[in-house]
Design an enzyme around this catalytic site. Structure first.
Site, PDB file in Angstrom:
ATOM      1  N   GLU A  75       0.808  -1.212   0.000  1.00 50.17           N
ATOM      2  CA  GLU A  75       0.000   0.000   0.000  1.00 50.17           C
ATOM      3  C   GLU A  75       0.850   1.275   0.000  1.00 50.17           C
ATOM      4  O   GLU A  75       0.474   2.285  -0.603  1.00 50.17           O
ATOM      5  CB  GLU A  75      -0.944   0.002   1.215  1.00 50.17           C
ATOM      6  N   PHE A 100      -6.204  -0.925   5.257  1.00 50.21           N
ATOM      7  CA  PHE A 100      -4.820  -0.838   4.811  1.00 50.21           C
ATOM      8  C   PHE A 100      -4.449   0.603   4.465  1.00 50.21           C
ATOM      9  O   PHE A 100      -3.330   1.043   4.731  1.00 50.21           O
ATOM     10  CB  PHE A 100      -4.589  -1.757   3.616  1.00 50.21           C
ATOM     11  N   ARG A 183     -19.182  -1.575  -2.636  1.00 50.88           N
ATOM     12  CA  ARG A 183     -18.810  -2.336  -3.825  1.00 50.88           C
ATOM     13  C   ARG A 183     -19.833  -3.433  -4.126  1.00 50.88           C
ATOM     14  O   ARG A 183     -20.718  -3.729  -3.323  1.00 50.88           O
ATOM     15  CB  ARG A 183     -17.426  -2.967  -3.647  1.00 50.88           C
TER      16      ARG A 183
END
Length: 330
Positions: A75, A100, A183
């Site tokens: 990340e 993250f 999502r």
């Protein structure tokens, strides 16, 4: 007399959608909105930290493979590369899970992206309590972490309408943004309320004389459902949707809060550092002295389990919202 056994929840329920059965949905609205925006602006690029399929970035990757960059499970590298691209004039959308982005790559975001005020758009999957996999993946404190970062706009969309309309505005904004992504099969709710997303603006969706809900994210959907249910109890509820947590539309929200109505904030985030405390701070700065009831996640690491069970346990379900309001009204 025997009673039928309760069906055992399957493991898939731990990552199940929070959308109700039969509810109107759109598939991968972020991915399709990004493709549409990129078709009109060839500066838009996409990056992901090995999570394109799980953040709907794969839609973009398939359409524009030469403009998509798979950075692997790194990340810090993801956001450092996005910053470099933005420095050259590109408009990156970089996706990973919210945990993250917030916990692992904060320093890179702060120094590489926010301090130079670059147009890097961070797309965070699984924000709040949208998975049952436990503390490693539940980003219940992401807003609290990011609110203190200068220059960073924070967007917490309710549904597919919010996402579809937000993407081009995020691309056009001058500085960095953080989108709490919904999502997969995403509910379509706001199309029934003459609503248009505007970055930095809150909108009244429903008027009410007894209670006002100040909401963000998926909790706006739940607030509207609870308002309908409470009408059966002769409780008239107004709903104000606040999709942008930062910059915060204090003028609109405080005008709604500063009335005799019971004021309730609803958020898919810990009670620490999110919408409730944003509202409370704005009230304190302007001298509004009244009680606001927070409906939010507790300040603790949450259990793992089936998502519907967790929402009920931690007070985010429509049933629990209705119960809480009736308790407050006595």
């Amino acid at each position: 007399m025997t009673t039928a056994a309760t069906p055992k929840l399957k493991t898939s329920a731990m990552i199940a959608s929070f959308v109700d059965p039969g509810q109107k949905t759109v598939s991968a609205p972020f991915g399709h909105a990004l493709v549409k925006a990129a078709s009109a602006d060839d500066r838009i690029v996409g990056l992901s930290a090995d999570l394109s399929k799980y953040t709907d970035m794969h839609i973009f990757a398939k359409q524009f493979p030469e403009r998509f960059f798979q950075m692997g499970m790194a990340e810090q590298l993801l956001f450092g590369a996005a910053a470099g691209m933005a420095q050259t004039g590109l408009i990156p959308f970089a996706s990973t899970y919210s945990v993250f982005a917030a916990r692992r790559a904060y320093d890179f975001l702060c120094l590489d992206v926010a301090e130079p005020n670059l147009n890097v758009n961070i797309v965070g999957g699984l924000p709040g309590l949208t998975t049952g996999y436990g503390p490693s993946h539940q980003a219940t404190e992401d807003i609290a972490i990011f609110r203190g970062m200068p220059n960073l706009a924070i967007v917490d969309p309710c549904d597919s309408v919010d996402i579809e309309q937000a993407v081009p505005q995020l691309a056009a904004s001058e500085g960095p943004t953080y989108l709490r992504l919904l999502r997969g099969q995403v509910a379509t709710v706001l199309d029934e309320y003459d609503y248009t997303f505007e970055l930095g603006k809150a909108k009244e969706l429903r008027a009410g004389n007894d209670v006002v809900f100040i909401t963000s994210g998926l909790m706006t959907m739940r607030a509207l459902q609870a308002a309908d249910r409470l009408a059966a109890h002769h409780v008239d509820v107004g709903v104000v949707h606040t999709p942008t947590i930062k910059p915060f539309d204090a003028e609109t929200v405080l005008a709604q809060v500063n009335t005799p109505r019971l004021a309730v904030t609803l958020e898919n985030h810990t009670v620490i550092g999110g919408l409730f405390e944003t509202v409370a701070a704005a009230m304190a700065r302007t001298g509004i002295g009244k009680r606001v009831v927070p409906i939010a996640l507790p300040d603790e690491f949450l259990h793992a389990g089936a998502l519907p069970t967790l929402h009920q346990r931690y007070g985010l379900s429509t049933d629990r919202i209705v119960e809480r309001v009736l308790e407050e009204l006595g």
